[in-house]
Design a protein around this motif. Structure first.
Motif, short mmCIF file in Angstrom:
data_model
loop_
_atom_site.label_atom_id
_atom_site.label_comp_id
_atom_site.label_asym_id
_atom_site.label_seq_id
_atom_site.Cartn_x
_atom_site.Cartn_y
_atom_site.Cartn_z
N ILE A 1 115.72 -74.18 26.77
CA ILE A 1 116.36 -75.51 27.27
C ILE A 1 118.46 -75.14 27.06
O ILE A 1 118.45 -74.93 26.31
N ASP A 2 118.84 -74.77 28.71
CA ASP A 2 120.23 -75.02 27.91
C ASP A 2 120.29 -75.97 27.72
O ASP A 2 120.75 -77.34 28.65
N GLY A 3 121.18 -75.99 26.42
CA GLY A 3 121.80 -77.74 26.07
C GLY A 3 122.44 -78.43 26.59
O GLY A 3 122.33 -79.52 27.15
N ASP A 4 123.94 -77.53 27.67
CA ASP A 4 125.01 -77.91 28.20
C ASP A 4 124.18 -78.34 29.70
O ASP A 4 124.51 -79.21 30.11
N SER A 5 123.18 -77.66 29.73
CA SER A 5 122.95 -78.13 31.26
C SER A 5 121.68 -79.43 30.91
O SER A 5 122.41 -80.55 32.09
N LEU A 6 121.60 -79.64 29.97
CA LEU A 6 120.80 -80.69 29.65
C LEU A 6 121.87 -81.84 29.40
O LEU A 6 121.63 -82.69 30.18
#
Length: 1707
Positions: free
Chosen positions: A40-45
Motif C-alpha cells: 500500500i502506498d502510504g501517501d495514497s492511504l
C-alpha cells in the motif's frame, strides 16, 4: 528542457488514463488468505483518508480512526501487506504543512503502535534499492491513488504506477473501493509486457524528468519557507529543535508522552520563530524594500500569538484528561479562523512538523508514543476559543477544573522556560488581547437537528413467523402506536397471491415457467426429432466422460435392513435354483480363464519377440495385455515372462556397460514385475518362481532380500560373480523410493463390497455408502479424483430403485458442470418410467428440460432456490429424497454464496456435500448438524399434529411421510486426504533462448518461521523421491545428525527386509522426516534447517522479456518429454485464445518448412483438376437422366476413378505430418469427429475446428456450451492434447490430463484455485504421477500457493429485503403453510454468519424487522405479513436489489405511463425517442457499471459510443431522490435503535491498534460540561467521527460512508436499499456510469463497446444478455399483471423487448 519534461509527464498521464477504464473491478483478497503479499502506498492511504468528507481538517484522531478502519478491514480479510512511504513524497506537501505533520505522525503510529510492516528507507520509486526490494518481496499488486492534492503530486504518483508496472507489479486504485463482510473490491490494472517495455525504452527520460520534477518541488519548498523563516534553512530549523529538546530533557528528566512534548516543543519553537519573523519584518519595512510580504496593520502581535498558544495548551490539557466519551459530545463551531491568522497557522504547522520529524532526538529519553494519533484537535481548539472570545467576554465565567487547570499551567510554564529570546506572559489570564481569532457569524454552533430525525419505533406486525423469529428481542424495542401518523398513512393494497393476481385474475408465472423450455410442443414432429438428437448427444457426451456400460434400473422398493440379516441366516440352505446359478457362474469363470489363456498363448510369442528387440515397447504391450486380462493365473504367466525378459536385458546391458552409468529403467521394470508377482499373485507362485525372483534380486545387488526369499547356496555363490558388475549400487529401499516412487503399490482393499460392481471401494468410500444406506447426511472432503463422486451415483441409483416418485437433486455451481453430470447420468442409467415421467431433468439459468417430471434433477443453486421458495411447488419439493451439493466450498465464494446457505438450511431431506478444498470442515459440519436438529424438532412437532391427516394422504405426501419417518438427522464428516497419485512441481525458465525445467521441491516453499508457527501444511505431500532428496540434504548439511542412521532408508523400520515397499510405507517415512525436521526448527537447529531449505530451492532465472513469446516452445518441449495431454491455465480471455492460436501458427510454420518447395504448386494444380473433373461428373449425371449408353457409363466410371485418385492425392499433399500436430489421430475416428464438429456451426466454430485438427483447444466463460463441449469431449477422448483455459475448468469439469501448467499470474490464482486446478494433473487410473509446471509465475508466489491453506468458509450477510419478501410469500402462501413457515424460519435462524455468534443473531433479527418496516411502507406486505401490490414483480427481479424496489416505486408513481406515450392516439407503436429514454431509465437501474472518476479527464475520441451514461430524466430523478430520502430517514432511525447493540468499550478504541480513549469523565469542570454539551443526536455515529462535528442527522446525507456508524453493530449503509444516482469515490469525485446498454441499443455494435466503452467482448456479451433478460422479465410480468390489453407501458416494454432482442441476436 522544462517543455520536454511537461510533454513527457503528459505522455505518462495519458498512458495511465487509457488503462484506467480497462481496469477490472474485482475482489482483491479473492480467497488467498496467505497466498498473496501486496503493498500500500502510504501517501495514497493518507490522501484517501484526508479527503474523506466527514473528516474536519485538523482533527487527527478521527483521521487515524479512518486509517485504522481501512487497515483493519484489509487485515481481517486476510490481507498480507506492507505500507511504503517514499522520502521524496514529502516534497508534495510543502504547500500544506499540516499534512506533513500528519504524515510523520502516521508513520510513527504505524511503526510504534501496530504490527503493520512500514517501509520508510526508500528515497523514491526509481531507486535501485526499491527495484531490488520488489524483486525479493515480489508483491502482487500496489494500492495507489490516481490523483494527488495537486498536479505535481499526481505526477509523483504516476511515477509510482509506471515503475510498478515495469517491475511486473499490478496496480490497484484506492478510488472506487468497496467492501462487504468477506471481500474488498477495487479497480485492478494488470502489468503487461507493453507497459514494461514503455519503461524500458524510456528509462533514461523517466529518470531525468523525475529529477527535474523533484528540483521544481524543492524550489516550491524554499519559496514557502523563506517568507516565514527568512534565511533559516531546513538544517537550521533542525538545530533549533535540537536546542529546545535538550533543554526540555533537563526540565523533564523523567521523560514524558508525545502529546505533552509535542505541545511544549512546537509552541516554544513557534513563538521564537514568530518573534524572529516580526523582527525581520520590521527590518525590511525600515529599509523600504518593495518586497513587503504583509501590511503592518494586518499582522498579529506577539501577545496575540501568545494568547493563541495558551488556547492551544489548554486544548491539549483537555485532550489529555477527557475520555473520548466526553470529547465526542463537543459542540462544533462552524465559523472559520480570521484571515490574519493564516500566516500564524502556517508557521505553527511548520514548527509542528519540524518538531515531530526530529523525534529521533529523544532516542535515549523515555518518550511514550502511544497517543501520537491524538496530536491535533482543531475543532476542540475552536470550541475553547469561541467560549473565551464570545461567551466568557459576554459574562459567562466557568471554571476550568483543578486537574485541567493544573495540566495547562504545567504546560505553559514549560513553554515559558523553553523560550529564550523573550519573556513569555503568565498562564492566567488566558486572553490578554482583544483580537478575535474566530470570525463572527450568525449561527456559529452546529445544531444537532434532532427534529429532522423520524420517530423512533417499529410499525407493529402481527405474523407468526415474525413472532417466532424475533420474540426474544421484541419486548426491548420501541413500537409505534396505531394512531401514529406513520401507521395511519400506510397504503392499503388488496392481498397478493401468486396464482390469482389481485390486478388481472390470471395466474402469475414464476421464474421456473419463464425459463426457456428445450422442447415446447410434444406433439410436434420437430420436437420428437429434437428430443431424439438431445438424448443421442447426451449419451455420446456421457460416454466421453466415463467408459461405463449403461445400467437398466428396475424399481424394487425400499429394502429394510432386516432383509439383509434374513439373507445371511438362510444362506446355508441353498435352493436347487441357487445351486445351479452358482455352478453356472463357476463354469463361466473357467471358460473365461481358458479364453484368456488362449489369448495369451497367441500373443506371448510376439510380445516376447518385441521385448527382445526393444524392452520398453515390449513391456508397454505386456502391460496393455495385463490391463485387459482378468485371470490371475494368466497374469502370473505373463508377469513371469516379463520378468525373465527384464533379467536377460539387464544382464546384457550390464555386460555391455561394465561399471559405467547403468540404465535403471530396465531395473525398474524388473522390480515392477517382482512387486506385481509378490503382492498381487503370491498365492500362485511356485518354488521356481521364487527362485527366479531371488535370482533377479541378486543381479540387482539386493542380496539380503534374495536370501530372505530363497536362502540357497547357489544364490550365495552367484553373489561373488555378480557383485560389482550387475548391482545397481544402492540399497533396495533407496532404489524403490528414488526410482520407483510412483510405481509403489497403493494400499487397496481386496474384499469386494456387494453394493459396488465396478470396483473394490476403499474404507472411506464404504463409509459413504453406509451414509446413503442409513439415510444420513455427510460433508465429504477428499482430494480431486479420489472417487468421492461415486457416492452421488450410488445415492441416485438407490432412489431410482426404491420408487418412481422419489427425487434426487444434484446441485452444481456452473452450467458446464450441470451439462456434464446430466450427460453422465443419462449414459449410466436407463429406466422404464411411467407416462410423462423421465429419468433425468435439467434446470439452469438458460433453460429447463423435464425438470419437474424427472427423478434425478441436475440444477444450479439459484434455480433450485427458485423451486424451494416457490409457494406452489412445495408438493414437488416434498418428493425430494436426497440433495447432492457438488463443490460445496462455493459457499464461501464471491457470487451467490448466500444461495448455497439458503439451500442447505431449507432442505428437509438428507444431503451429501462434496468438496476437495475446505479448511474448516468441522465448523461446517457442526453448523449443518444444528440445522438438522432444528428439522428433527420441526418434524417431531408436525408429526404429532398430523397423524390423522397422514392416514388420508396423497401418494406424494404419503411417500414423503414414509421417508421422513425413516431419515436420519445425523450429519457425518468424512475426511480423506490421500491422493492416488503424487504431484511433482517444476519451475519453467527461459535460458539462452530455450525453455528449461527445474524440479521444485515442496519444502522450498517453506520457511523456518512458517514451520515453527504452523508446522508442515497438512496437504503438503512429498513424492518418495522428494523424501529421499530431503533426507540427503539433511545429512549433507548436518554431518553429525544423531538421527541420520535411524532415518536412513535401509534402516527405517517400515522398510526393513521388505522386498515390496508400498505407498503407505513411503508416506510413513515422509511423516518421520517431517517430524524430525520440525524438531530441528524447534530444538535449536534453525540455522541447519534454513540451510536445508535453501539447498532444496531451485535456481530461479528471471527473464526480462515477454515469457509468453516462448509459449509454443514450452508446449513443444512438453510434447517431446511425453507430458501431454496438458491444461494450460491463463487468466485473461484474450491471452487464452492468443496462446492457442500462437501454438497453432508455430505448428503451421513448422509444417511449411518441411513441405517440399513444389508442394503448394502441385496442390493448386490438383485442386484445379479436381474442380474440372467434378464439373464433368455433374454434367455427366445430368446427361444420363436423358439417355443411357455403355459409352457414357464407361466415361462416368473413368471420371469417378480420376476424381477419387485426385482427391486422395490432394489429401495426402495437404495431410498434416505427425510432428506438426498434437492431435492423436488414433484416439477418435473421422465419423465421431464430424459428429462433435457438426454441433458447432457459427461463432468461433471454424477457428475451434482448425485448432482441434492440430490437437489444440481453448476454454473460457465467454464460449457457448456447444463450443466448450467440443473442446471437452475431444480432450477427454485424447484427440486434443493441448488446452489453454481460464478458471472455468477449476470447478469439477472432468478433463483428466498428465500435466497442468500455470502460465500467467493473476489475482484469481489463489490457494483455492491452485488446488482445484493442479488437482486435474495425474487422474486416477490414467497416470501414476501428475506434473505441475509454473511458467511466468514469480518464485515467492509459487511458494505461497504451495504452503498456504485454502480459506475457511465464513458466512456472508445472508439477508436482503427481496429475500425476506420471498420468505414472507412462502410462509403465507405455501401449499403446506406449516412447512412453508418452517423453511422460512430455518433460513432466518441458521445463517453461517450468526452460527455461535449471538450478537450477529440479534443484528440479523433487527435487520429483518427493519426490512419488514420498509416492505410495509412501500406497500409490498400488509401488517399481517401478507404480500400485496407489486410484490410479485419485486421478487421476479430479486437479483437486482435495490433497483427492483426503485423500479416498482417508479411504476406505482405513474412515471412510466407518463413516459410511454405512443406516436399517435390510435397507434400502438412508440417513437425511437421514447424507446431510448426507456433504455436510459433501465440502464440507470439495471445496467450499473461504474467507471473510475479519473477517466473523465481522458482526452480520447469515442467513435460509436457516448460511454458516460446520462442522468435520469428530471421527473424520474426527483422521484428517486424522494425514495432515497425516505429510505435514508427510516434507515437512520433503524441505526439509532440498533445502536444499543454496540460494544462501547470497543467503540472507544482505535480499531486496529486497540489504543483506548476511554476513562473516567471529568465532572469537576463546569467549562467542560458547557463545551461538551451535545449529549443528544450522537447515538449511532462513531465517537471518533463525532470529533469532526458529525451528528446522527448526518446519516441522512447522500452516500454516507460505512465508517461513520458504530462499527460493532455490524450494520452499515451498504445494507440500506438506496440507489444514489451518483457514487463518489474516496476523494469526493463523481464516478460515472458506463452507458454500454444505451450505447448498444443505439448502434448495435459489440465492437463499439470493446473499443469505446473498454469492456471485453465476452463480458460485454454477457452484460447485454443479462440486460435483455431483465427487460424481458419486466415485459412478461407487466403483461401478466395488467388486464388492459392495450396499456401503453406494457406495449412499450414489449416493443423494447422485441427491439433489443433483434439487435442482440445480430451479435
Amino acid at each position: 528542457m522544462e517543455k520536454q519534461c511537461t510533454m513527457f509527464l503528459e505522455i505518462m498521464s495519458q498512458l495511465i488514463l487509457e488503462n484506467i477504464p480497462r481496469a477490472a473491478y474485482s475482489s482483491l483478497l479473492n480467497d488467498f488468505v496467505e497466498s498473496e503479499f501486496f503493498l500500500i502506498d502510504g501517501d495514497s492511504l493518507l490522501l484517501t483518508c484526508v479527503c474523506e468528507m466527514s473528516l474536519e481538517p485538523g482533527q487527527s484522531l478521527h483521521f487515524f480512526y479512518l486509517v485504522e478502519r481501512y487497515l483493519l478491514d484489509v487485515t481481517s480479510k486476510g490481507g498480507q501487506f506492507a505500507i511504503v512511504f517514499f522520502k521524496d513524497a514529502e516534497y508534495a506537501y510543502f504547500s500544506v504543512p499540516e499534512l506533513l505533520t500528519l504524515r510523520t505522525s502516521l508513520i510513527l503510529h504505524l511503526q510504534k503502535n501496530t504490527t503493520i510492516e512500514v517501509w520508510t528507507t526508500f528515497s523514491n520509486c526509481l531507486s535501485e534499492e526499491w527495484s531490488i526490494c520488489l524483486n525479493q518481496s515480489c508483491p502482487y499488486f500496489l494500492i495507489v491513488a490516481d490523483e494527488g492534492l495537486d498536479y505535481l503530486q499526481t505526477h509523483l504518483l504516476n511515477f509510482v504506477v509506471i515503475q510498478a508496472w515495469a517491475a511486473k507489479v499490478n496496480v490497484v486504485l484506492f478510488s472506487g473501493q468497496t467492501s462487504d463482510i468477506l471481500r474488498l473490491y477495487a479497480y485492478f490494472m494488470q502489468s503487461s509486457y507493453k507497459k514494461q517495455m514503455f519503461f524500458k525504452k524510456n528509462e533514461g527520460t523517466i529518470m531525468n524528468v523525475y529529477k527535474a520534477l523533484i528540483e521544481q518541488l524543492e524550489k516550491y519548498r524554499d519559496r514557502a519557507l523563506t517568507p516565514l523563516f527568512g534565511d533559516l534553512k531546513f538544517n537550521d530549523m533542525e538545530k533549533e529543535v535540537s536546542e529546545i529538546v535538550s533543554l526540555l530533557k533537563q526540565l523533564w528528566p523523567e521523560g514524558s508522552d508525545i502529546q505533552r512534548v509535542f505541545c511544549v516543543t512546537s509552541c516554544s519553537l513557534f513563538l521564537e520563530m514568530y518573534h524572529s519573523y516580526l523582527e525581520n519584518r520590521e527590518k525590511r519595512a525600515s529599509t523600504e524594500t518593495s518586497e513587503v510580504t504583509q501590511k503592518p496593520d494586518n499582522c498579529l502581535t506577539l501577545k496575540d500569538v501568545e494568547d493563541f498558544c495558551k488556547l492551544h495548551c489548554l486544548s491539549v490539557a483537555f485532550q489529555l484528561h477527557l475520555p473520548l466519551s466526553q470529547r465526542a459530545r463537543s459542540r462544533f463551531i462552524t465559523s472559520n479562523w480570521i484571515q490574519d491568522l493564516e500566516t500564524v497557522l502556517k508557521m505553527k504547522k511548520w514548527c509542528e512538523y519540524f518538531t515531530l520529524s526530529n523525534v529521533d532526538i529523544f532516542e535515549f529519553w523515555s518518550l511514550d508514543l502511544l497517543h501520537v494519533s491524538d496530536l491535533s484537535d482543531e475543532p476542540l481548539l475552536k470550541n475553547i476559543a469561541f467560549y473565551y472570545e464570545y461567551e466568557n467576554k459576554g459574562g459567562l465565567d466557568l471554571k476550568v477544573g483543578d486537574v485541567i487547570m493544573k495540566e495547562y499551567i504545567h504546560l505553559w510554564d514549560t513553554v515559558s522556560k523553553l523560550v529564550k529570546k523573550f519573556d513569555v506572559g503568565k498562564p492566567i489570564p488566558l486572553r490578554t488581547t482583544k483580537v478575535h481569532f474566530i470570525e463572527k457569524t450568525l449561527s456559529p454552533i452546529k445544531e444537532s437537528s434532532q427534529e429532522m430525525m423520524p420517530n423512533l419505533g417499529f410499525i407493529p406486525i402481527s405474523c407468526n413467523l415474525v413472532d417466532e423469529f424475533t420474540r426474544d428481542i421484541l419486548k426491548d424495542l420501541p413500537f409505534l402506536k396505531s394512531d401514529d401518523p406513520i401507521v395511519t398513512s400506510l397504503v392499503k393494497h388488496k392481498e397478493f397471491d401468486e396464482l390469482v393476481h389481485w390486478h388481472s385474475h390470471r395466474p402469475l408465472s414464476d421464474d421456473y415457467d419463464r425459463r426457456k423450455v428445450t422442447f415446447d410442443d410434444k406433439r410436434d414432429p420437430r420436437y420428437l426429432r429434437g428430443l431424439q438428437k438431445y438424448h443421442y448427444f447426451q449419451r455420446f457426451y456421457g460416454s466421453s466422460l466415463e467408459s461405463i456400460t449403461s445400467k437398466t434400473i428396475i424399481t424394487e422398493g425400499p429394502k429394510p435392513k432386516k432383509d439383509c440379516i434374513k439373507s445371511k441366516r438362510t444362506k446355508a440352505h441353498e435352493t436347487k435354483a441357487e445351486l445351479i446359478v452358482r455352478e453356472n457362474k463357476k463354469r463361466l469363470i473357467v471358460e473365461e480363464e481358458q479364453k484368456e489363456g488362449q489369448k495369451w498363448s497367441a500373443l506371448s510369442f510376439s510380445i516376447e519377440e518385441e521385448m527382445r528387440r526393444n524392452l520398453n515397447s515390449g513391456i508397454k504391450k505386456l502391460e496393455e495385455f495385463l490391463k485387459s486380462c482378468k485371470s490371475s493365473s494368466v497374469k502370473t504367466q505373463a508377469e513371469r515372462v516379463g520378468l525373465q525378459a527384464c533379467l536377460k536385458a539387464w544382464k546384457e546391458h550390464c555386460r555391455a556397460e561394465g561399471e559405467a552409468t547403468k540404465d535403471f529403467n530396465i531395473a525398474v521394470n524388473m522390480m515392477k514385475r517382482i512387486h506385481s508377482l509378490l503382492e498381487k499373485h503370491s498365492e500362485l507362485l511356485q518354488e521356481a518362481d521364487q527362485k527366479l525372483i531371488a535370482r533377479c534380486l541378486t543381479y540387482l545387488g539386493f542380496y539380503e532380500l534374495a536370501d530372505s526369499l530363497c536362502p540357497t547356496q547357489e544364490a550365495a555363490d552367484d553373489v561373488k560373480m555378480t557383485k560389482k558388475k550387475y548391482s545397481v549400487g544402492i540399497g533396495p529401499a533407496r532404489f524403490q523410493l528414488q526410482y520407483m516412487g510412483h510405481y509403489l503399490i497403493r494400499e487397496e482393499r481386496k474384499d469386494p463390497d456387494p453394493r459396488v460392481q465396478d470396483f473394490i471401494p476403499d474404507t472411506w468410500q464404504r463409509e459413504l455408502l453406509d451414509v446413503v444406506d442409513n439415510y444420513e447426511s455427510a460433508v465429504i472432503v477428499a482430494p480431486t479424483s479420489s472417487g468421492k463422486t461415486y457416492a452421488s451415483y450410488y445415492c441416485m441409483e438407490k432412489v431410482l430403485k426404491e420408487s418412481n416418485e422419489g427425487v434426487v437433486v444434484y446441485v452444481a455451481p456452473t452450467k458446464a458442470l450441470v451439462n456434464q453430470v446430466a450427460a453422465t447420468v443419462q449414459n449410466r442409467y436407463t429406466k422404464n418410467m411411467p407416462a410423462g415421467e423421465v429419468l433425468c431433468g435439467v434446470f439452469t439459468s438458460d433453460y429447463h428440460h423435464e425438470a419437474l417430471n424427472s427423478q434425478v434433477l441436475i440444477t444450479m443453486p439459484a434455480c433450485f432456490e427458485i423451486l424451494l421458495l416457490a409457494p406452489h411447488r412445495q408438493n414437488w419439493v416434498k418428493r425430494i429424497r436426497y440433495v447432492i451439493f457438488d463443490e460445496v466450498h462455493c459457499l464461501g465464494g464471491e457470487i451467490g454464496a448466500e444461495i448455497w446457505e439458503h439451500l442447505l438450511v431449507m432442505i428437509r431431506c438428507p444431503f451429501l456435500a462434496l468438496s476437495a478444498t475446505i479448511s474448516n470442515p468441522q465448523h461446517l459440519t457442526e453448523w449443518l448438524q444444528s440445522v438438522k436438529r432444528y428439522w428433527k424438532q420441526v418434524d417431531s412437532t408436525m408429526e404429532q399434529g398430523s397423524v390423522s391427516q397422514r392416514n388420508a394422504a396423497t401418494r406424494g405426501s404419503y411417500h414423503k411421510d414414509r421417508v421422513q419417518a425413516r431419515q436420519s438427522y445425523k450429519v457425518r464428516l468424512v475426511l480423506y486426504g490421500e491422493r492416488y497419485n503424487d504431484l511433482e512441481k517444476y519451475l519453467c525458465s527461459v535460458r539462452q533462448g530455450d525453455v528449461c525445467f527445474d524440479h521444485f521441491h515442496p519444502c522450498a516453499a517453506l520457511t523456518t518461521d512458517h514451520i515453527e508457527k504452523y508446522g508442515f501444511p497438512s496437504d503438503l505431500a512429498l513424492s518418495p523421491r522428494e523424501s529421499i532428496q530431503l533426507y540427503d540434504t539433511m545429512c549433507q548439511v548436518w554431518k553429525s545428525w544423531p538421527q541420520a542412521q535411524n532415518l536412513c532408508p535401509e534402516n527405517f523400520t517400515q522398510f526393513k527386509n521388505k522386498i515390496v515397499i508400498k505407498k503407505l510405507d513411503a508416506r510413513k517415512y515422509e511423516e518421520s522426516l517431517k517430524e524430525e525436521f520440525t524438531n530441528w526448527v524447534k530444538n535449536g537447529n534453525e540455522k541447519e534447517a534454513q540451510l536445508v531449505l535453501k539447498k532444496l530451492s531451485p535456481d530461479y532465472h528471471d527473464y526480462s522479456g515477454q515469457m509468453l513469446d516462448f509459449f509454443p516452445c514450452l508446449v513443444e518441449k512438453l510434447r517431446k518429454m511425453e507430458k501431454l495431454p496438458a491444461l494450460f491455465f491463463l487468466f485473461s480471455l484474450d491471452t487464452v485464445e492468443e496462446c492457442a492460436e500462437n501454438v497453432c501458427e508455430f505448428l503451421e510454420e513448422k509444417q511449411e518448412e518441411k513441405r517440399p518447395p513444389k508442394a503448394d504448386k502441385e496442390a493448386y494444380i490438383m485442386a484445379n483438376k479436381l474442380r474440372k473433373v467434378k464439373k464433368s461428373l455433374e454434367k455427366q449425371k445430368i446427361d444420363e437422366k436423358g439417355q443411357k449408353s455403355s459409352r457414357r457409363l464407361d466415361q462416368s466410371i473413368m471420371y469417378e476413378a480420376e476424381h477419387n485418385y485426385l482427391l486422395k492425392s490432394l489429401e495426402k499433399n495437404l495431410e498434416i505430418p505427425k510432428d506438426c500436430t498434437y492431435a492423436d489421430q488414433k484416439a477418435i475416428d473421422e465419423e465421431t469427429l464430424q459428429i462433435v464438429f457438426g454441433r458447432v456451426k457459427c461463432g468461433k466454430g471454424d477457428k475451434l475446428k482448425k485448432l482441434a485438427r492440430r490437437g489444440i483447444g481453448y476454454h473460457h466463460r465467454s464460449m457457448t456450451a456447444k463450443e466448450k463441449q467440443l473442446v471437452e469431449i475431444l480432450f477427454r477422448k485424447g484427440f486434443i492434447r493441448v488446452v489453454t483455459a481460464t478458471g472455468t475448468l477449476a470447478l469439477g469439469i472432468n478433463m483428466p490430463c498428465k500435466s497442468v501448467v500455470f502460465a500467467q499470474n493473476s489475482v484469481y490464482l489463489d490457494a483455492l484455485n491452485y488446488r482445484q486446478m493442479s488437482g486435474r494433473a495425474g487422474r486416477r487410473g490414467q497416470d501414476l504421477l501428475g506434473d505441475v509446471y509454473f511458467f511466468d509465475i514469480p518464485l515467492p508466489k509459487i511458494g505461497k500457493l504451495i504452503k498456504s491453506k485454502v480459506p475457511e468458509l465464513r458466512g456472508q450477510f445472508p439477508l436482503s429485503i427481496t429475500l425476506i419478501l420471498r420468505l414472507m410469500l412462502l410462509a403465507t402462501k405455501a401449499d403446506d403453510l406449516e412447512d412453508g413457515k418452517a423453511k422460512a424460519l430455518s433460513v432466518l435462524k441458521h445463517s453461517l454468519l450468526s452460527f455461535k455468534q449471538p450478537r450477529a443473531t440479534d443484528m440479523l433479527k433487527l435487520y429483518f424487522l427493519y426490512s419488514l418496516q420498509f416492505l410495509v411502507k412501500e406497500g409490498h406486505i400488509d401488517q399481517e405479513g401478507n404480500p400485496t401490490g407489486f410484490a410479485g414483480l419485486v421478487t421476479h427481479l430479486n437479483y437486482h436489489e435495490p433497483s427492483n424496489l426503485v423500479f416498482v416505486s417508479f411504476l406505482v408513481k405513474g412515471l412510466f405511463h407518463k413516459l410511454c406515450q405512443p406516436t399517435s392516439k390510435d397507434s400502438k407503436c412508440f417513437s425511437e425517442d421514447v424507446m431510448e429514454k426507456l433504455v436510459l431509465v433501465l440502464a440507470n437501474l439495471f445496467g450499473r457499471i461504474y467507471i473510475p472518476a479519473k477517466f473523465y479527464e481522458v482526452n480520447t475520441k469515442f467513435y460509436q459510443s457516448k460511454v458516460f451514461l446520462d442522468d435520469l430524466p428530471q421527473d424520474f430523478s426527483d422521484a428517486l431522490l424522494e425514495y432515497n430520502m425516505q429510505v435514508t430517514r427510516d434507515f437512520a432511525s433503524f441505526l439509532l435503535i440498533v445502536s444499543r447493540l454496540a460494544d462501547m468499550k470497543q467503540e472507544y478504541q482505535l480499531p486496529l491498534s486497540k489504543i483506548e480513549f476511554a476513562g473516567k469523565e471529568c465532572e469537576d469542570s463546569p467549562l467542560v460540561s458547557h463545551l461538551m454539551s451535545c449529549k443528544e443526536g450522537r447515538m449511532a455515529v462513531s465517537p471518533f467521527v463525532c470529533l469532526s462535528g458529525n451528528f446522527d442527522v448526518d446519516l441522512l446525507s447522500p452516500g454516507v460512508p460505512n465508517h461513520v456508524t458504530l462499527h460493532t453493530i455490524c450494520i452499515n449503509h451498504a445494507q440500506a436499499p438506496v440507489l444514489w444516482p451518483h457514487r463518489l469515490d474516496s476523494q469526493g469525485r463523481k464516478m460515472p456510469l458506463n452507458a454500454y446498454a444505451l450505447d448498444f441499443y443505439k448502434h448495435g455494435s459489440l465492437t463499439g463497446l470493446v473499443q469505446d466503452n473498454r469492456i471485453h467482448r465476452g463480458d460485454a456479451y454477457n452484460l447485454l444478455k443479462d440486460f435483455y433478460l431483465t427487460i424481458k422479465s419486466i415485459s412478461v410480468s407487466l403483461r401478466e399483471l395488467c388486464e388492459n390489453e392495450e396499456d401503453n407501458v406494457v406495449l412499450a416494454f414489449e416493443q423494447l423487448s422485441k427491439s433489443f432482442h433483434e439487435k442482440f441476436e445480430l451479435v
